[in-house]
Design a protein around this motif. Structure first.
Motif, PDB file in Angstrom:
ATOM      1  N   THR A 220       0.843  -1.197   0.000  1.00 54.30           N
ATOM      2  CA  THR A 220       0.000   0.000   0.000  1.00 54.30           C
ATOM      3  C   THR A 220       0.876   1.245   0.000  1.00 54.30           C
ATOM      4  O   THR A 220       2.007   1.217   0.478  1.00 54.30           O
ATOM      5  CB  THR A 220      -0.925   0.035   1.228  1.00 54.30           C
ATOM      6  N   GLY A 221       0.350   2.305  -0.559  1.00 48.46           N
ATOM      7  CA  GLY A 221       1.065   3.578  -0.537  1.00 48.46           C
ATOM      8  C   GLY A 221       2.123   3.737  -1.603  1.00 48.46           C
ATOM      9  O   GLY A 221       2.916   4.671  -1.546  1.00 48.46           O
TER      10      GLY A 221
ATOM     11  N   VAL B 127      -1.080  -0.786  -4.276  1.00 45.56           N
ATOM     12  CA  VAL B 127      -2.395  -0.320  -3.829  1.00 45.56           C
ATOM     13  C   VAL B 127      -2.291   1.173  -3.537  1.00 45.56           C
ATOM     14  O   VAL B 127      -1.541   1.594  -2.653  1.00 45.56           O
ATOM     15  CB  VAL B 127      -2.873  -1.098  -2.586  1.00 45.56           C
ATOM     16  N   ASN B 128      -3.023   1.944  -4.337  1.00 48.83           N
ATOM     17  CA  ASN B 128      -3.078   3.394  -4.183  1.00 48.83           C
ATOM     18  C   ASN B 128      -4.375   3.863  -4.839  1.00 48.83           C
ATOM     19  O   ASN B 128      -4.524   3.745  -6.056  1.00 48.83           O
ATOM     20  CB  ASN B 128      -1.866   4.059  -4.836  1.00 48.83           C
ATOM     21  N   PRO B 129      -5.309   4.380  -4.057  1.00 48.11           N
ATOM     22  CA  PRO B 129      -6.611   4.756  -4.626  1.00 48.11           C
ATOM     23  C   PRO B 129      -6.589   6.004  -5.495  1.00 48.11           C
ATOM     24  O   PRO B 129      -7.603   6.316  -6.130  1.00 48.11           O
ATOM     25  CB  PRO B 129      -7.485   4.975  -3.388  1.00 48.11           C
ATOM     26  N   THR B 130      -5.478   6.708  -5.559  1.00 49.63           N
ATOM     27  CA  THR B 130      -5.468   7.978  -6.292  1.00 49.63           C
ATOM     28  C   THR B 130      -4.830   7.900  -7.673  1.00 49.63           C
ATOM     29  O   THR B 130      -4.833   8.896  -8.389  1.00 49.63           O
ATOM     30  CB  THR B 130      -4.734   9.062  -5.470  1.00 49.63           C
TER      31      THR B 130
ATOM     32  N   PRO C  32      -0.156  -1.691 -13.173  1.00 49.36           N
ATOM     33  CA  PRO C  32      -1.451  -1.198 -12.707  1.00 49.36           C
ATOM     34  C   PRO C  32      -1.456  -1.011 -11.196  1.00 49.36           C
ATOM     35  O   PRO C  32      -0.783  -1.746 -10.472  1.00 49.36           O
ATOM     36  CB  PRO C  32      -2.435  -2.314 -13.110  1.00 49.36           C
ATOM     37  N   ALA C  33      -2.201  -0.034 -10.745  1.00 50.47           N
ATOM     38  CA  ALA C  33      -2.416   0.184  -9.312  1.00 50.47           C
ATOM     39  C   ALA C  33      -3.878  -0.127  -9.017  1.00 50.47           C
ATOM     40  O   ALA C  33      -4.744   0.034  -9.874  1.00 50.47           O
ATOM     41  CB  ALA C  33      -2.083   1.619  -8.926  1.00 50.47           C
TER      42      ALA C  33
ATOM     43  N   VAL D 165       0.514  -8.420   3.068  1.00 50.85           N
ATOM     44  CA  VAL D 165       0.394  -6.994   2.779  1.00 50.85           C
ATOM     45  C   VAL D 165       1.495  -6.229   3.487  1.00 50.85           C
ATOM     46  O   VAL D 165       1.774  -6.473   4.664  1.00 50.85           O
ATOM     47  CB  VAL D 165      -0.980  -6.444   3.249  1.00 50.85           C
ATOM     48  N   VAL D 166       2.108  -5.295   2.762  1.00 50.93           N
ATOM     49  CA  VAL D 166       3.010  -4.314   3.355  1.00 50.93           C
ATOM     50  C   VAL D 166       2.224  -3.014   3.457  1.00 50.93           C
ATOM     51  O   VAL D 166       1.754  -2.489   2.443  1.00 50.93           O
ATOM     52  CB  VAL D 166       4.277  -4.076   2.505  1.00 50.93           C
ATOM     53  N   ILE D 167       2.062  -2.516   4.678  1.00 47.38           N
ATOM     54  CA  ILE D 167       1.419  -1.217   4.880  1.00 47.38           C
ATOM     55  C   ILE D 167       2.526  -0.170   4.862  1.00 47.38           C
ATOM     56  O   ILE D 167       3.417  -0.195   5.700  1.00 47.38           O
ATOM     57  CB  ILE D 167       0.652  -1.169   6.211  1.00 47.38           C
TER      58      ILE D 167
END
Length: 158
Positions: A20-21, A48-51, A59-60, A74-76
């Motif tokens: 994420t991030g 993973v990045n919602p923006t 792809p994100a 998962v890596v936060i």
């Protein structure tokens, strides 16, 4: 209690990992370093990045649920204020292994989110970086691992 070294080996044994991030502007982002290292070392890794729709040429995804086929770990690597939401998403997706990235500074560690994850049966590594424990990690990460373990930024056990 499990040693962090053992938990890290278990984490790194998973091959479908979300980070994420991950930023569209990679310079200086630890999340991007983790993402590209894992990708370049044979992991099936998902940003993973919602923006954004794409990072590092890949792809994100806006959240963990949208990753096709799910992930095993998962890596936060976001602000710690977002860790709880990510921990809950991971649990909803059946993920049992989570790493909260931390190098210099507070990183992504949220003590509350780590406690929540553990209370829900998850293994949570709350500090350090997967590159510090990967057999092919660079010398700088191995040195940081020793220093940060000594100073408590990398826990000795999880």
């Amino acid at each position: 209690m499990t040693t962090t070294k053992d938990a890290a080996q278990d984490f790194l044994a998973h091959h479908r990992v979300a980070v994420t991030g991950v930023s569209h502007a990679p310079k200086g982002h630890g999340s991007n370093a983790v993402y590209t290292f894992l990708r370049d070392h044979g992991y099936e890794v998902f940003a993973v990045n919602p923006t954004v729709e794409q990072v590092e040429g890949d792809p994100a995804y806006p959240n963990l649920q949208s990753v096709p086929g799910g992930v095993e770990a998962v890596v936060i690597a976001t602000a710690p204020e977002r860790a709880q939401q990510t921990m809950e998403e991971a649990a909803d997706c059946g993920v049992r292994t989570v790493w909260m990235h931390r190098s210099i500074g507070g990183g992504s560690v949220s003590p509350e989110a780590a406690a929540w994850g553990r209370a829900h049966g998850m293994t949570v590594i709350d500090g350090g970086c997967p590159l510090m424990f990967h057999p092919e990690g660079d010398r700088g990460h191995r040195m940081m691992c020793r220093l940060f373990t000594w100073t408590g930024k990398v826990p000795r056990s999880v």
